[in-house]
Write a protein that holds these residues in place. Sequence first.
Motif, PDB file in Angstrom:
ATOM      1  N   GLY A  76       0.833  -1.024   0.351  1.00 30.86           N
ATOM      2  CA  GLY A  76       0.094   0.214   0.180  1.00 30.86           C
ATOM      3  C   GLY A  76       0.797   1.138  -0.131  1.00 30.86           C
ATOM      4  O   GLY A  76       0.815   1.893  -1.170  1.00 30.86           O
ATOM      5  N   ALA A  77       2.091   0.984   0.932  1.00 25.88           N
ATOM      6  CA  ALA A  77       2.526   2.346   0.667  1.00 25.88           C
ATOM      7  C   ALA A  77       3.429   2.462  -0.292  1.00 25.88           C
ATOM      8  O   ALA A  77       3.693   3.382  -1.168  1.00 25.88           O
ATOM      9  CB  ALA A  77       3.622   1.994   2.125  1.00 25.88           C
ATOM     10  N   GLN A  78       4.355   1.482  -0.682  1.00 27.43           N
ATOM     11  CA  GLN A  78       4.626   1.500  -2.284  1.00 27.43           C
ATOM     12  C   GLN A  78       4.100   2.413  -3.231  1.00 27.43           C
ATOM     13  O   GLN A  78       3.960   2.948  -4.233  1.00 27.43           O
ATOM     14  CB  GLN A  78       5.054  -0.015  -3.031  1.00 27.43           C
ATOM     15  N   GLU A  79       2.579   1.462  -3.388  1.00 29.75           N
ATOM     16  CA  GLU A  79       1.324   1.998  -4.609  1.00 29.75           C
ATOM     17  C   GLU A  79       0.868   3.644  -4.011  1.00 29.75           C
ATOM     18  O   GLU A  79       0.836   4.088  -5.142  1.00 29.75           O
ATOM     19  CB  GLU A  79       0.032   1.480  -4.098  1.00 29.75           C
ATOM     20  N   LEU A  80       0.673   4.117  -2.798  1.00 29.82           N
ATOM     21  CA  LEU A  80       1.017   5.700  -2.634  1.00 29.82           C
ATOM     22  C   LEU A  80       2.018   6.355  -2.682  1.00 29.82           C
ATOM     23  O   LEU A  80       1.741   7.852  -3.191  1.00 29.82           O
ATOM     24  CB  LEU A  80       0.715   5.789  -1.033  1.00 29.82           C
ATOM     25  N   LYS A  81       2.533   5.825  -3.160  1.00 33.55           N
ATOM     26  CA  LYS A  81       4.447   6.693  -2.829  1.00 33.55           C
ATOM     27  C   LYS A  81       3.871   6.230  -4.771  1.00 33.55           C
ATOM     28  O   LYS A  81       4.605   7.662  -5.768  1.00 33.55           O
ATOM     29  CB  LYS A  81       5.760   5.949  -2.838  1.00 33.55           C
ATOM     30  N   ARG A  82       4.271   5.261  -5.227  1.00 34.05           N
ATOM     31  CA  ARG A  82       3.825   6.038  -6.634  1.00 34.05           C
ATOM     32  C   ARG A  82       2.997   6.709  -7.109  1.00 34.05           C
ATOM     33  O   ARG A  82       3.444   7.601  -8.539  1.00 34.05           O
ATOM     34  CB  ARG A  82       3.834   4.047  -7.551  1.00 34.05           C
ATOM     35  N   ALA A  83       2.277   6.737  -6.525  1.00 30.03           N
ATOM     36  CA  ALA A  83       0.649   7.489  -7.602  1.00 30.03           C
ATOM     37  C   ALA A  83       1.479   9.374  -7.295  1.00 30.03           C
ATOM     38  O   ALA A  83       0.655  10.372  -7.742  1.00 30.03           O
ATOM     39  CB  ALA A  83      -0.652   7.239  -5.824  1.00 30.03           C
ATOM     40  N   PHE A  84       2.236   9.347  -6.091  1.00 29.56           N
ATOM     41  CA  PHE A  84       2.550  11.014  -5.933  1.00 29.56           C
ATOM     42  C   PHE A  84       3.856  11.337  -6.475  1.00 29.56           C
ATOM     43  O   PHE A  84       3.670  12.355  -7.333  1.00 29.56           O
ATOM     44  CB  PHE A  84       2.638  11.379  -4.033  1.00 29.56           C
ATOM     45  N   LYS A  85       4.564  10.481  -7.489  1.00 36.10           N
ATOM     46  CA  LYS A  85       5.419  10.644  -8.567  1.00 36.10           C
ATOM     47  C   LYS A  85       5.091  11.011  -9.323  1.00 36.10           C
ATOM     48  O   LYS A  85       5.249  11.257 -10.425  1.00 36.10           O
ATOM     49  CB  LYS A  85       6.105   9.253  -8.232  1.00 36.10           C
TER      50      LYS A  85
END
Length: 88
Positions: A76-85
């Motif tokens: 979930g954290a990786q997906e959130l990070k990708r979404a912000f990038k």
Amino acid sequence: MKVRYCTMVCAAAAALLVAGVASTKEESVKEDARKAGRAVGSAAREVWQGAKKAGKEIGHEAKKAGQAVGGAAKEGAQELKRAFKGEK
């Protein structure tokens, strides 16, 4: 669960002690008390080993659940990070 086992062990010890003291054998009261003590000790050991086994099983299952939750949180954290990038 501990209370139930302790009660059972105490009841067994009392029964063995009463049966041992009331016996008409030539054995002394001291020997009967020893036998009752050994019986209580072995019963307590069995209860302890059962509790230990149950505790280990609970610990292993909790570890598996913790790892699954941790893995999901990481994803979930990786997906959130990708979404912000803006990768997705």
